[in-house]
Design a protein around this motif. Sequence first.
Motif, PDB file in Angstrom:
ATOM      1  N   ASN A   1     -13.495   2.009   2.478  1.00 37.94           N
ATOM      2  CA  ASN A   1     -13.321   1.001   1.433  1.00 37.94           C
ATOM      3  C   ASN A   1     -11.848   0.778   1.111  1.00 37.94           C
ATOM      4  O   ASN A   1     -11.389  -0.372   0.989  1.00 37.94           O
ATOM      5  N   LEU A   2     -11.102   1.856   0.993  1.00 43.43           N
ATOM      6  CA  LEU A   2      -9.686   1.730   0.655  1.00 43.43           C
ATOM      7  C   LEU A   2      -8.882   1.067   1.771  1.00 43.43           C
ATOM      8  O   LEU A   2      -7.953   0.306   1.510  1.00 43.43           O
TER       9      LEU A   2
ATOM     10  N   ASP B   1      -8.996  -2.543   1.269  1.00 40.80           N
ATOM     11  CA  ASP B   1      -8.613  -3.005  -0.070  1.00 40.80           C
ATOM     12  C   ASP B   1      -9.811  -3.290  -0.966  1.00 40.80           C
ATOM     13  O   ASP B   1      -9.793  -4.232  -1.767  1.00 40.80           O
TER      14      ASP B   1
ATOM     15  N   PRO C   1     -12.884   2.031  -4.266  1.00 42.58           N
ATOM     16  CA  PRO C   1     -13.225   3.266  -3.550  1.00 42.58           C
ATOM     17  C   PRO C   1     -14.728   3.517  -3.491  1.00 42.58           C
ATOM     18  O   PRO C   1     -15.258   3.920  -2.448  1.00 42.58           O
TER      19      PRO C   1
END
Length: 223
Positions: free
Chosen positions: A104-105, A108, A111
């Motif tokens: 996810n990170l 962008d 989290p």
Amino acid sequence: MTALPRALAAEVVGTAGLLAAVVGSGIMAQRLTDDVGVQLLANALASVAALAVLIALVAPVSGAHLNPAVSLAQAVRRDLPWPHLPGYAVAQVAGGVLGVVLANLMFDLAPLDLSTTARPGGGRWLGEVVATAGLVLVVGHVSRGGRGDRAPWLVAAWILSAYWFTSSTSFANPAVTIARMFSDTFTGIAPGSVLPFILAQVAGAAVGLAGIRLLVPDTLENP
């Protein structure tokens, strides 16, 4: 580091890598094309390629279960001590969630973001039984008789095929199922769909164990 903590660390790293590949490739595919078939193909190929590499890397340390259903089956077969099973399961779930956060990170996103993708229906649950049973049977085959070198490509081949021939796209893993709940993307699964999938996977593990008893000699000797 003693043997068990090192094995648990390997399970965390391996399962995190697997989920980063599954979720990350799903996000990338979704961003590159609107064709769902191409999305699934890209997701499947990236996921199984990563799975094969991760099995080869961590198998010498932990056995590369990366999956509580596999660990449960190995404990039933006495290839994993029962007292080690809870630690393996916790490490796999924690690693899975860590891998989703990483994916996810990288794109962008938040989290942790609960999925809204419901995956209901008896057909999907049956798909999970079939996918998990086949996986447990493959692991049973490679874990006995000096066949460990076959594990990366045989397991990856089964998962790749099950991506396409099962209605559920082959989660086949309680840790993967729980972790994918935390990404509202192509590979996500809504919280309400998680428990039926896990129950189907446990049932699949039982079917796979029955298949091992039928098809895999209970011996450490080469055939």
